[in-house]
Design a protein around this motif. Structure first.
Motif, PDB file in Angstrom:
ATOM      1  N   LEU A 443       0.852  -1.197   0.000  1.00 30.53           N
ATOM      2  CA  LEU A 443       0.000   0.000   0.000  1.00 30.53           C
ATOM      3  C   LEU A 443       0.881   1.238   0.000  1.00 30.53           C
ATOM      4  N   SER A 444       0.561   2.195  -0.860  1.00 33.27           N
ATOM      5  CA  SER A 444       1.344   3.422  -0.900  1.00 33.27           C
ATOM      6  C   SER A 444       0.439   4.584  -1.260  1.00 33.27           C
ATOM      7  N   GLN A 445       0.880   5.786  -0.938  1.00 28.16           N
ATOM      8  CA  GLN A 445       0.062   6.968  -1.207  1.00 28.16           C
ATOM      9  C   GLN A 445       0.199   7.469  -2.638  1.00 28.16           C
ATOM     10  N   GLY A 446       1.264   7.054  -3.319  1.00 25.80           N
ATOM     11  CA  GLY A 446       1.474   7.508  -4.697  1.00 25.80           C
ATOM     12  C   GLY A 446       2.033   6.407  -5.565  1.00 25.80           C
ATOM     13  N   ILE A 447       2.182   6.687  -6.848  1.00 28.75           N
ATOM     14  CA  ILE A 447       2.673   5.679  -7.790  1.00 28.75           C
ATOM     15  C   ILE A 447       4.172   5.770  -8.017  1.00 28.75           C
ATOM     16  N   VAL A 469      -4.953   9.715  -6.576  1.00 31.14           N
ATOM     17  CA  VAL A 469      -3.604  10.059  -6.116  1.00 31.14           C
ATOM     18  C   VAL A 469      -3.276  11.486  -6.542  1.00 31.14           C
ATOM     19  N   LYS A 470      -2.307  12.071  -5.856  1.00 31.88           N
ATOM     20  CA  LYS A 470      -1.913  13.445  -6.173  1.00 31.88           C
ATOM     21  C   LYS A 470      -1.223  13.532  -7.528  1.00 31.88           C
ATOM     22  N   ASP A 471      -0.461  12.478  -7.887  1.00 35.83           N
ATOM     23  CA  ASP A 471       0.306  12.517  -9.128  1.00 35.83           C
ATOM     24  C   ASP A 471      -0.453  11.867 -10.284  1.00 35.83           C
ATOM     25  N   LYS A 472      -1.764  12.108 -10.358  1.00 42.83           N
ATOM     26  CA  LYS A 472      -2.578  11.447 -11.387  1.00 42.83           C
ATOM     27  C   LYS A 472      -2.373  12.051 -12.773  1.00 42.83           C
ATOM     28  N   THR A 475       1.084  10.594 -16.527  1.00 49.53           N
ATOM     29  CA  THR A 475       0.574   9.483 -17.332  1.00 49.53           C
ATOM     30  C   THR A 475       1.614   8.394 -17.553  1.00 49.53           C
ATOM     31  N   LYS A 476       2.857   8.782 -17.673  1.00 51.00           N
ATOM     32  CA  LYS A 476       3.914   7.795 -17.898  1.00 51.00           C
ATOM     33  C   LYS A 476       4.023   6.846 -16.711  1.00 51.00           C
ATOM     34  N   ALA A 477       4.020   7.412 -15.494  1.00 49.80           N
ATOM     35  CA  ALA A 477       4.121   6.579 -14.285  1.00 49.80           C
ATOM     36  C   ALA A 477       2.861   5.740 -14.095  1.00 49.80           C
ATOM     37  N   ILE A 478       1.705   6.308 -14.426  1.00 48.88           N
ATOM     38  CA  ILE A 478       0.438   5.568 -14.287  1.00 48.88           C
ATOM     39  C   ILE A 478       0.419   4.363 -15.223  1.00 48.88           C
ATOM     40  N   ASN A 479       0.816   4.565 -16.466  1.00 51.53           N
ATOM     41  CA  ASN A 479       0.839   3.465 -17.426  1.00 51.53           C
ATOM     42  C   ASN A 479       1.820   2.373 -16.998  1.00 51.53           C
ATOM     43  N   LYS A 480       2.933   2.802 -16.426  1.00 49.47           N
ATOM     44  CA  LYS A 480       3.924   1.837 -15.953  1.00 49.47           C
ATOM     45  C   LYS A 480       3.386   1.058 -14.762  1.00 49.47           C
ATOM     46  N   PHE A 481       2.720   1.765 -13.857  1.00 50.33           N
ATOM     47  CA  PHE A 481       2.161   1.142 -12.658  1.00 50.33           C
ATOM     48  C   PHE A 481       1.115   0.092 -13.020  1.00 50.33           C
ATOM     49  N   LEU A 482       0.286   0.401 -14.010  1.00 48.83           N
ATOM     50  CA  LEU A 482      -0.806  -0.488 -14.388  1.00 48.83           C
ATOM     51  C   LEU A 482      -0.448  -1.422 -15.540  1.00 48.83           C
ATOM     52  N   GLY A 483       0.708  -1.185 -16.162  1.00 45.96           N
ATOM     53  CA  GLY A 483       1.084  -2.008 -17.305  1.00 45.96           C
ATOM     54  C   GLY A 483       0.217  -1.729 -18.511  1.00 45.96           C
ATOM     55  N   PHE A 484      -0.176  -0.462 -18.709  1.00 47.47           N
ATOM     56  CA  PHE A 484      -1.088  -0.083 -19.781  1.00 47.47           C
ATOM     57  C   PHE A 484      -0.328   0.398 -21.016  1.00 47.47           C
ATOM     58  N   SER A 485      -0.950   0.206 -22.161  1.00 45.48           N
ATOM     59  CA  SER A 485      -0.468   0.815 -23.393  1.00 45.48           C
ATOM     60  C   SER A 485      -0.900   2.281 -23.400  1.00 45.48           C
ATOM     61  N   LYS A 487      -2.895   3.678 -25.416  1.00 46.70           N
ATOM     62  CA  LYS A 487      -4.336   3.738 -25.663  1.00 46.70           C
ATOM     63  C   LYS A 487      -5.119   3.516 -24.373  1.00 46.70           C
ATOM     64  N   ASP A 488      -4.759   2.445 -23.644  1.00 46.00           N
ATOM     65  CA  ASP A 488      -5.432   2.185 -22.364  1.00 46.00           C
ATOM     66  C   ASP A 488      -5.132   3.289 -21.360  1.00 46.00           C
ATOM     67  N   GLY A 489      -3.916   3.844 -21.451  1.00 44.65           N
ATOM     68  CA  GLY A 489      -3.527   4.916 -20.546  1.00 44.65           C
ATOM     69  C   GLY A 489      -4.351   6.172 -20.739  1.00 44.65           C
ATOM     70  N   LEU A 490      -4.745   6.450 -21.984  1.00 46.92           N
ATOM     71  CA  LEU A 490      -5.577   7.618 -22.252  1.00 46.92           C
ATOM     72  C   LEU A 490      -6.948   7.459 -21.585  1.00 46.92           C
ATOM     73  N   LYS A 491      -7.488   6.247 -21.649  1.00 44.85           N
ATOM     74  CA  LYS A 491      -8.768   5.983 -20.993  1.00 44.85           C
ATOM     75  C   LYS A 491      -8.625   6.126 -19.475  1.00 44.85           C
ATOM     76  N   ALA A 492      -7.498   5.638 -18.944  1.00 47.16           N
ATOM     77  CA  ALA A 492      -7.249   5.742 -17.503  1.00 47.16           C
ATOM     78  C   ALA A 492      -7.144   7.204 -17.073  1.00 47.16           C
ATOM     79  N   TYR A 493      -6.467   8.005 -17.884  1.00 46.55           N
ATOM     80  CA  TYR A 493      -6.306   9.425 -17.569  1.00 46.55           C
ATOM     81  C   TYR A 493      -7.660  10.123 -17.492  1.00 46.55           C
ATOM     82  N   ARG A 494      -8.534   9.808 -18.439  1.00 42.33           N
ATOM     83  CA  ARG A 494      -9.862  10.430 -18.446  1.00 42.33           C
ATOM     84  C   ARG A 494     -10.688   9.970 -17.242  1.00 42.33           C
TER      85      ARG A 494
END
Length: 525
Positions: A443-447, A469-472, A475-485, A487-494
């Protein structure tokens, strides 16, 4: 920027007293520089609300006197590195004053309580400590063989299906995670990121409750709460303890039910020596103990084991007594840590091996303990768990389901694993312990904490949940955290743009990538 400061009135006499311990003719600015370095080495970090902590009625230091011009930039760089600020920051003089006053207090306390402790002893110890931090202790993180431990842990081989949430559109439609299905997931490690107040803790409790109940309580867990559970939160947690039959351990009020030295084979001499070396290295690495102190602790531990009956294990009190016999009247960081571990009874002083792995435990480490003791205790427990399971056979995979034994949940992972020396053992566990039927939940407060430059922890946690999270916007870190491409990362960002408390996105295969869903929280169970 001129750095002209005055120490506190109380520290003016301490400056004179400590300077008198140095060679005749030494100027009082030398002790101020040493105090600054000693405070920083102890890891103290002040915040802006503490700028008025000390008065300015004591010893005055002008800029050119406090720092030799040749080394002035070096001292400023120390502050900048410690606080992550730029060299033009207006608060640098305030931080320098705080650390000088703090360092003077620490040094005065050290010398006042150790009459035979000389300034040469102090410099030798802390120069040695500083050098050892430049050349990090090489700790062998491999499990130590123990033929004498005889600890068994049953496993659960049937499917474990965990309720993790509900669809937003249809609250009655449940989202179920096939936790131990090897056809879907290569490992059972879970990463959960979410800022304070997003429902992260309640979601983690739900995961543990589900795993415990869906395995008919065969899969046990330990919840490592590094920050400590406050009394006000205890009543709120009681339903969780009742539902999972978990034992709440408020260390050091209640000792942790194991002697952490019992991972050592106390009978086989070769295994014993390797186990003692690993124990000593853990104490020294995670408490920043120098090379000489490491040798003394090793000598004390070996001698204490030598005085034990075969199959028995020494307590910290016995090691401390042996250590005092070696160091004499001199007191240092090592004796302080072993003394604290002994006095506060963080661990049970049991001569025999105990098995806490067949029960559920919530361990709360009191924030009143020093950071050195808390970190050391935590890593002794993590090492014990790792070592015990690595001495067991791997669990089988039946009909595509990995048999499971245990869950190790580490809260506040961003605090515990922010430094590389703390990351090594976690990396080792994530890579190896899954074959033993053990899942690690972080468990962590950020990615960012998961995506370290030297190791990407999220890549080893195949199952990830991302709450608000504060660092939402990263997008680069989010995609890495979730293993997203992308395309999937754009949906996650929205999705993250409109995320609410109690909602998350995830990479689980049972739900569309990047879409929001309502997480299942324990108090809603």
């Amino acid at each position: 920027m001129q750095i002209n400061i005055r120490t506190s009135e109380a520290n003016q006499e301490i400056v004179r007293k400590l300077t008198s311990k140095l060679p005749i003719g030494t100027k009082e600015n030398v002790i101020a520089r040493i105090a600054l370095g000693y405070s920083l080495q102890n890891g103290k970090r002040f915040n802006s609300s503490e700028f008025g902590l000390y008065d300015s009625k004591g010893k005055e230091y002008k800029d050119h006197i406090l720092f030799d011009a040749k080394y002035r930039d070096f001292y400023i760089a120390l502050i900048c590195q410690h606080y992550g600020i730029y060299k033009t920051n207006d608060n640098i003089p305030k931080y320098i004053k705080l650390h000088i006053d703090h360092g003077l207090e620490l040094m005065d306390n050290l010398f006042s309580n150790n009459n035979n402790y000389t300034f040469l002893d102090f410099l030798t110890e802390h120069l040695d400590k500083g050098i050892s931090m430049l050349d990090p202790v090489k700790v062998s993180l491999d499990a130590v063989k123990n033929n004498n431990q005889s600890i068994e842990k049953s496993y659960f081989s049937d499917p474990i299906k965990i309720l993790v949430g509900n669809y937003l559109e249809n609250k009655l439609e449940e989202i179920v995670l096939n936790f131990n299905d090897t056809g879907i997931y290569n490992n059972n490690h879970i990463a959960v990121a979410g800022s304070s107040g997003t429902g992260k803790t309640q979601f983690a409790l739900q995961l543990l409750k589900e795993i415990s109940e869906k395995s008919n309580h065969h899969v046990n867990f330990i919840y490592l709460d590094f920050k400590g559970l406050k009394d006000d939160d205890l009543a709120e947690m009681q339903p969780f303890f009742d539902r999972t039959k978990a034992q709440f351990i408020d260390a050091p009020k209640t000792p942790f039910p194991v002697n952490p030295l019992s991972f050592i084979d106390s009978i086989n001499d070769i295994n014993k020596q390797m186990g003692i070396d690993k124990f000593v290295d853990i104490i020294c690495k995670y408490s920043n103990i120098g090379i000489k102190q490491r040798g003394k602790l090793r000598e004390a531990t070996i001698e204490t084991f030598h005085n034990m009956k075969p199959g028995a294990y020494p307590s910290f009190s016995e090691i401390y007594e042996q250590l005092l016999g070696i160091v004499g009247d001199k007191r240092d960081t090592l004796t302080e840590i072993i003394d604290e571990l002994s006095r506060y009874n963080v661990f049970q002083e049991d001569k025999k091996v105990k098995n806490f792995l067949n029960q559920n435990i919530y361990l709360s480490l009191s924030g009143d303990l020093s950071n050195s003791v808390r970190f050391t205790s935590l890593f002794l427990i993590i090492n014990y768990i790792y070592n015990v399971f690595m001495n067991m056979d791997s669990t089988p995979t039946d009909n595509g389901y990995r048999a499971m034994r245990y869950v190790l949940l580490i809260d506040e992972a961003h605090v515990i694993f922010k430094e590389k020396k703390y990351q090594d053992i976690l990396e080792k566990i994530l890579r190896e312990i899954r074959s033993k039927g053990v899942s690690v939940v972080l468990l962590s407060q950020g990615i960012e904490e998961f995506n370290q430059p030297t190791f990407d922890f999220s890549s080893m946690c195949e199952i990830s949940f991302l709450l608000n999270v504060k660092d939402k916007n990263n997008t680069k870190a989010i995609n890495k955290f979730l293993g997203f491409s992308d395309k999937d990362g754009l949906k996650a960002y929205r999705s993250l743009e409109k995320i609410q408390k109690g909602q998350a996105i995830s990479n689980i295969k049972e739900f569309p990538k990047g879409e929001l869903f309502e997480i299942k929280q324990f108090y809603n169970s």
